[in-house]
Motif scaffolding. Structure first.
Motif, PDB file in Angstrom:
ATOM      1  N   ASN A 132     -37.847   7.912  35.605  1.00 36.57           N
ATOM      2  CA  ASN A 132     -38.807   7.414  36.587  1.00 36.57           C
ATOM      3  C   ASN A 132     -40.022   8.327  36.692  1.00 36.57           C
ATOM      4  O   ASN A 132     -41.165   7.855  36.768  1.00 36.57           O
ATOM      5  CB  ASN A 132     -38.143   7.297  37.967  1.00 36.57           C
ATOM      6  CG  ASN A 132     -37.758   5.869  38.302  1.00 36.57           C
ATOM      7  OD1 ASN A 132     -38.097   4.930  37.584  1.00 36.57           O
ATOM      8  ND2 ASN A 132     -37.037   5.703  39.389  1.00 36.57           N
ATOM      9  N   ILE A 158     -42.243   7.750  33.621  1.00 32.92           N
ATOM     10  CA  ILE A 158     -42.973   6.477  33.658  1.00 32.92           C
ATOM     11  C   ILE A 158     -44.162   6.569  34.615  1.00 32.92           C
ATOM     12  O   ILE A 158     -45.280   6.150  34.295  1.00 32.92           O
ATOM     13  CB  ILE A 158     -42.040   5.326  34.065  1.00 32.92           C
ATOM     14  CG1 ILE A 158     -41.026   5.047  32.933  1.00 32.92           C
ATOM     15  CG2 ILE A 158     -42.829   4.057  34.383  1.00 32.92           C
ATOM     16  CD1 ILE A 158     -39.954   4.048  33.302  1.00 32.92           C
ATOM     17  N   LYS A 200     -48.191   6.239  33.415  1.00 32.65           N
ATOM     18  CA  LYS A 200     -49.030   5.133  33.881  1.00 32.65           C
ATOM     19  C   LYS A 200     -50.474   5.569  34.085  1.00 32.65           C
ATOM     20  O   LYS A 200     -51.399   4.767  33.946  1.00 32.65           O
ATOM     21  CB  LYS A 200     -48.472   4.568  35.186  1.00 32.65           C
ATOM     22  CG  LYS A 200     -47.227   3.711  35.022  1.00 32.65           C
ATOM     23  CD  LYS A 200     -46.756   3.218  36.379  1.00 32.65           C
ATOM     24  CE  LYS A 200     -45.505   2.360  36.252  1.00 32.65           C
ATOM     25  NZ  LYS A 200     -45.005   1.915  37.586  1.00 32.65           N
ATOM     26  N   TYR A 215     -30.688  -2.459  39.034  1.00 29.96           N
ATOM     27  CA  TYR A 215     -30.272  -2.338  37.630  1.00 29.96           C
ATOM     28  C   TYR A 215     -28.869  -2.892  37.385  1.00 29.96           C
ATOM     29  O   TYR A 215     -28.356  -2.796  36.276  1.00 29.96           O
ATOM     30  CB  TYR A 215     -30.371  -0.873  37.184  1.00 29.96           C
ATOM     31  CG  TYR A 215     -31.787  -0.362  37.277  1.00 29.96           C
ATOM     32  CD1 TYR A 215     -32.673  -0.525  36.221  1.00 29.96           C
ATOM     33  CD2 TYR A 215     -32.255   0.222  38.450  1.00 29.96           C
ATOM     34  CE1 TYR A 215     -33.993  -0.100  36.321  1.00 29.96           C
ATOM     35  CE2 TYR A 215     -33.568   0.650  38.561  1.00 29.96           C
ATOM     36  CZ  TYR A 215     -34.430   0.484  37.494  1.00 29.96           C
ATOM     37  OH  TYR A 215     -35.738   0.892  37.599  1.00 29.96           O
ATOM     38  N   ILE A 241     -33.872  -0.774  31.652  1.00 31.20           N
ATOM     39  CA  ILE A 241     -34.480   0.560  31.540  1.00 31.20           C
ATOM     40  C   ILE A 241     -35.366   0.636  30.304  1.00 31.20           C
ATOM     41  O   ILE A 241     -36.478   1.188  30.348  1.00 31.20           O
ATOM     42  CB  ILE A 241     -33.375   1.640  31.504  1.00 31.20           C
ATOM     43  CG1 ILE A 241     -32.589   1.630  32.814  1.00 31.20           C
ATOM     44  CG2 ILE A 241     -33.994   3.023  31.274  1.00 31.20           C
ATOM     45  CD1 ILE A 241     -31.323   2.446  32.776  1.00 31.20           C
ATOM     46  N   TRP A 300     -36.897  -1.826  28.942  1.00 28.08           N
ATOM     47  CA  TRP A 300     -38.070  -2.622  29.279  1.00 28.08           C
ATOM     48  C   TRP A 300     -39.083  -1.773  30.059  1.00 28.08           C
ATOM     49  O   TRP A 300     -40.281  -1.774  29.789  1.00 28.08           O
ATOM     50  CB  TRP A 300     -37.618  -3.831  30.093  1.00 28.08           C
ATOM     51  CG  TRP A 300     -38.665  -4.896  30.273  1.00 28.08           C
ATOM     52  CD1 TRP A 300     -39.977  -4.864  29.867  1.00 28.08           C
ATOM     53  CD2 TRP A 300     -38.480  -6.149  30.929  1.00 28.08           C
ATOM     54  NE1 TRP A 300     -40.616  -6.021  30.224  1.00 28.08           N
ATOM     55  CE2 TRP A 300     -39.713  -6.842  30.876  1.00 28.08           C
ATOM     56  CE3 TRP A 300     -37.396  -6.770  31.541  1.00 28.08           C
ATOM     57  CZ2 TRP A 300     -39.896  -8.105  31.425  1.00 28.08           C
ATOM     58  CZ3 TRP A 300     -37.561  -8.035  32.078  1.00 28.08           C
ATOM     59  CH2 TRP A 300     -38.800  -8.698  32.022  1.00 28.08           C
ATOM     60  N   GLU A 301     -38.587  -1.054  31.057  1.00 27.59           N
ATOM     61  CA  GLU A 301     -39.463  -0.186  31.840  1.00 27.59           C
ATOM     62  C   GLU A 301     -40.126   0.876  30.975  1.00 27.59           C
ATOM     63  O   GLU A 301     -41.324   1.158  31.120  1.00 27.59           O
ATOM     64  CB  GLU A 301     -38.668   0.494  32.958  1.00 27.59           C
ATOM     65  CG  GLU A 301     -38.282  -0.423  34.099  1.00 27.59           C
ATOM     66  CD  GLU A 301     -37.738   0.339  35.286  1.00 27.59           C
ATOM     67  OE1 GLU A 301     -38.018  -0.071  36.417  1.00 27.59           O
ATOM     68  OE2 GLU A 301     -37.040   1.351  35.071  1.00 27.59           O
ATOM     69  N   LEU A 325     -43.125  -0.173  33.217  1.00 28.37           N
ATOM     70  CA  LEU A 325     -42.957  -1.065  34.364  1.00 28.37           C
ATOM     71  C   LEU A 325     -42.156  -0.407  35.474  1.00 28.37           C
ATOM     72  O   LEU A 325     -41.494   0.611  35.270  1.00 28.37           O
ATOM     73  CB  LEU A 325     -42.205  -2.328  33.940  1.00 28.37           C
ATOM     74  CG  LEU A 325     -42.890  -3.314  33.003  1.00 28.37           C
ATOM     75  CD1 LEU A 325     -41.862  -4.360  32.581  1.00 28.37           C
ATOM     76  CD2 LEU A 325     -44.060  -3.987  33.686  1.00 28.37           C
ATOM     77  N   ASP A 326     -42.182  -1.034  36.636  1.00 32.28           N
ATOM     78  CA  ASP A 326     -41.244  -0.739  37.711  1.00 32.28           C
ATOM     79  C   ASP A 326     -40.534  -2.043  38.033  1.00 32.28           C
ATOM     80  O   ASP A 326     -41.086  -2.920  38.713  1.00 32.28           O
ATOM     81  CB  ASP A 326     -41.969  -0.193  38.937  1.00 32.28           C
ATOM     82  CG  ASP A 326     -41.001   0.236  40.031  1.00 32.28           C
ATOM     83  OD1 ASP A 326     -39.822  -0.146  39.956  1.00 32.28           O
ATOM     84  OD2 ASP A 326     -41.420   0.950  40.952  1.00 32.28           O
ATOM     85  N   ILE A 327     -39.335  -2.194  37.515  1.00 30.83           N
ATOM     86  CA  ILE A 327     -38.591  -3.455  37.662  1.00 30.83           C
ATOM     87  C   ILE A 327     -38.439  -3.857  39.128  1.00 30.83           C
ATOM     88  O   ILE A 327     -38.533  -5.025  39.487  1.00 30.83           O
ATOM     89  CB  ILE A 327     -37.196  -3.329  37.007  1.00 30.83           C
ATOM     90  CG1 ILE A 327     -37.323  -3.191  35.491  1.00 30.83           C
ATOM     91  CG2 ILE A 327     -36.316  -4.513  37.364  1.00 30.83           C
ATOM     92  CD1 ILE A 327     -37.808  -4.429  34.785  1.00 30.83           C
ATOM     93  N   LYS A 369     -38.911  -7.811  40.638  1.00 32.05           N
ATOM     94  CA  LYS A 369     -37.613  -8.096  40.037  1.00 32.05           C
ATOM     95  C   LYS A 369     -37.364  -9.595  39.848  1.00 32.05           C
ATOM     96  O   LYS A 369     -36.949 -10.033  38.775  1.00 32.05           O
ATOM     97  CB  LYS A 369     -36.491  -7.488  40.883  1.00 32.05           C
ATOM     98  CG  LYS A 369     -35.123  -7.698  40.257  1.00 32.05           C
ATOM     99  CD  LYS A 369     -34.032  -7.047  41.070  1.00 32.05           C
ATOM    100  CE  LYS A 369     -32.680  -7.296  40.422  1.00 32.05           C
ATOM    101  NZ  LYS A 369     -31.573  -6.706  41.185  1.00 32.05           N
TER     102      LYS A 369
END
Length: 537
Positions: A121, A124, A128, A203, A225, A227-228, A233-235, A239
């Motif tokens: 996290n 990510i 960004k 998740y 995860i 995908w993020e 991204l932030d699922i 969501k």
């Protein structure tokens, strides 16, 4: 092959803690602290709030070491916490943990594990705000491969993680690769959606709502995860839309992983478990393909060791790697041809912590504009291939023995220019053939000379075993010539130039030395000045 290790359970490791440095995280299950020992070594200790409802996996003590799994050092259900350490812990823990620790000082459930860096996290969120770069894309590739490798290891050892999420995936140190999976050692007895569960339900696979933890549930979490990671991204923020089976077109193509990453994520995150990948072995075709990714004709700007290692691994002919100022630990192997590495300035420091700064096995590579320092018995740059270039290097060696630049017997047609520095034992060692050396200024300090005398070891700033090689416009303390057809032109030597009898065809022009030692005076010597000349018996 993974190495097995035994995780002791009968040691009161809390007694060995010198101090608790900081709180690294906390949740419904407990708190994670950074602990320091008298040796200044630090580890991570997780204290569990609900020890009565948690069982460690039965085979934890026999689990092999894996690079993508956080290593467990000790674990125990009955650790004793001294009052003075309790006070220290309470100072750095959230207030809600006071009652927990005070009531269980004689029966603490905890795990001691290796100290790692930031979580996925964190990475990510950092990325960004950064411009898209080839280094970022390589990080994404490596993180995906690490995640799959770590989870595959757990599944092959019959372990369902059950709580896979970005905060349970840590970098080795700060943001250094590889990434490692943590919190895999528990089997949960409480309901997966109870209030006591600190899992991030974003998740969870849909079937987990009914208490069905499974390998396929882990695969679903893995897909989210990944995908993020690849789309930054932030699922949790979108969501419902992101996880709808009819909105998989939102998955973006990745420049390196291409369309295959979309296929992988779609098959990992199917809502219907029967449509999802059955087991993690079905991911092998993807990882086998991504392991072979290569990059050509690209420039990468790197700022740390992890980024440099990634670029060296994946980049191929025509690529340039620009190193920003900073410290790099060394041990970099160049196996791919035509790679150029350029430092920002003399403040770009290669520290040779793995006995060598750069080891070049490839051909047509260039290393320039860096400073190289040693630890002990190190070599700054080793050239094994052909037509490699070393330029504008500052050498800061202080140990004995050591070498700044070494060309191996297999090397040929290499060029070494503009190398300077002090505190050098063996400055440049030339083997192989057809090398060119120019504008070198190396000398040894007084202590190095004393060390050599004590060990009865003659040291040379320049040793030439190579055939058909030339040295121009350079200065050394001493020079040893053993290779045939060597040419010295404009070389200034404070002490000796020694030409051994096998060095036939040696030619010296406009050279200066305190002494010339040679077994034969048949060498061609033009416009040279030597204080003394004597035979080499």
């Amino acid at each position: 092959m993974a190495t097995s290790y035994s995780v002791p359970t009968n040691i009161n490791f809390l007694k060995l803690v010198k101090s608790y440095v900081s709180c690294l995280g906390h949740g419904a299950y407990g708190v994670v602290l950074k602990a320091e020992y008298s040796s200044s070594r630090c580890t991570c200790i997780k204290f569990f709030r609900n020890h009565g409802k948690i069982d460690f996996i039965p085979n934890l003590a026999d689990l092999p070491v894996h690079p993508n799994i956080v290593k467990v050092v000790y674990f125990s259900n009955k650790q004793e916490l001294k009052p003075e350490k309790l006070r220290e812990i309470l100072e750095i823990c959230p207030p809600s943990f006071s009652e927990f620790f005070e009531s269980q000082t004689n029966s603490i459930t905890c795990v001691q594990m290796e100290l790692c860096g930031f979580n996925i996290n964190d990475w990510i969120n950092r990325e960004k705000s950064r411009e898209i770069s080839i280094v970022q894309q390589l990080y994404q590739v490596e993180i995906v491969l690490d995640l799959i490798s770590g989870l595959k290891f757990l599944h092959e050892n019959n372990i369902v993680h059950g709580n896979l999420k970005p905060t349970n995936i840590l970098f080795s140190k700060e943001y250094d690769l590889p990434v490692k999976i943590v919190d895999f050692w528990l089997s949960r007895i409480i309901s997966p959606l109870s209030q006591e569960n600190d899992s991030n339900q974003d998740y969870f696979a849909p079937e987990v709502e009914t208490g069905n933890y499974s390998f396929q549930g882990d695969l679903y979490s893995l897909g989210l995860i990944i995908w993020e990671v690849v789309n930054l991204l932030d699922i949790s923020k979108n969501k419902k839309e992101l996880l709808s089976d009819t909105h998989r077109t939102l998955i973006e193509k990745h420049p390196l992983l291409e369309e295959d990453i979309k296929k992988l994520i779609v098959h990992l995150t199917k809502t219907n478990v029967s449509e999802r990948f059955l087991n993690i072995s079905e991911l092998d075709p993807f990882t086998n393909l991504w392991d072979k990714i290569t990059i050509h004709d690209t420039t990468a700007n790197v700022s740390n060791d992890a980024e440099l290692r990634l670029c060296v691994h994946y980049m191929r002919s025509g690529c340039t790697i620009n190193l920003s100022a900073g410290n790099y630990p060394g041990g970099y192997c160049l196996n791919n041809d035509a790679i150029t590495i350029i430092g920002e300035s003399e403040k770009t420091l290669i520290e040779c912590k793995d006995s060598v700064g750069f080891h070049v096995f490839a051909n047509d590579c260039t290393i320039s504009n860096v400073t190289i320092s040693d630890r002990e018995d190190d070599t700054g740059i080793i050239l094994e291939g052909c037509r490699n270039k070393v330029d504008n290097i500052i050498v800061k060696f202080s140990s004995f023995p050591s070498a700044a630049v070494y060309t191996s017997p297999t090397s040929s047609d290499c060029m070494i220019t503009n190398v300077s520095g002090n505190y050098v034992d063996t400055g440049i060692w030339l083997d192989g053939s057809n090398h060119q050396v120019e504008n070198i200024a190396l000398s040894r300090n007084h202590q190095t000379k004393l060390d050599a005398i004590k060990k009865n070891h003659q040291t040379w700033d320049l040793t030439i075993l190579a055939k058909n090689s030339s040295v121009k416009n350079s200065s050394f303390d001493s020079v040893l010539i053993k290779g045939e057809n060597t040419i010295l032109n404009g070389v200034r030597v404070k002490q000796q130039i020694v030409i051994e009898k096998n060095a036939k065809g040696t030619k010296l022009a406009e050279c200066k030395a305190k002494e010339l030692v040679t077994s034969s005076f048949d060498e061609v010597v033009k416009y040279c000045k030597f204080d003394t000349m004597r035979g080499n018996n």
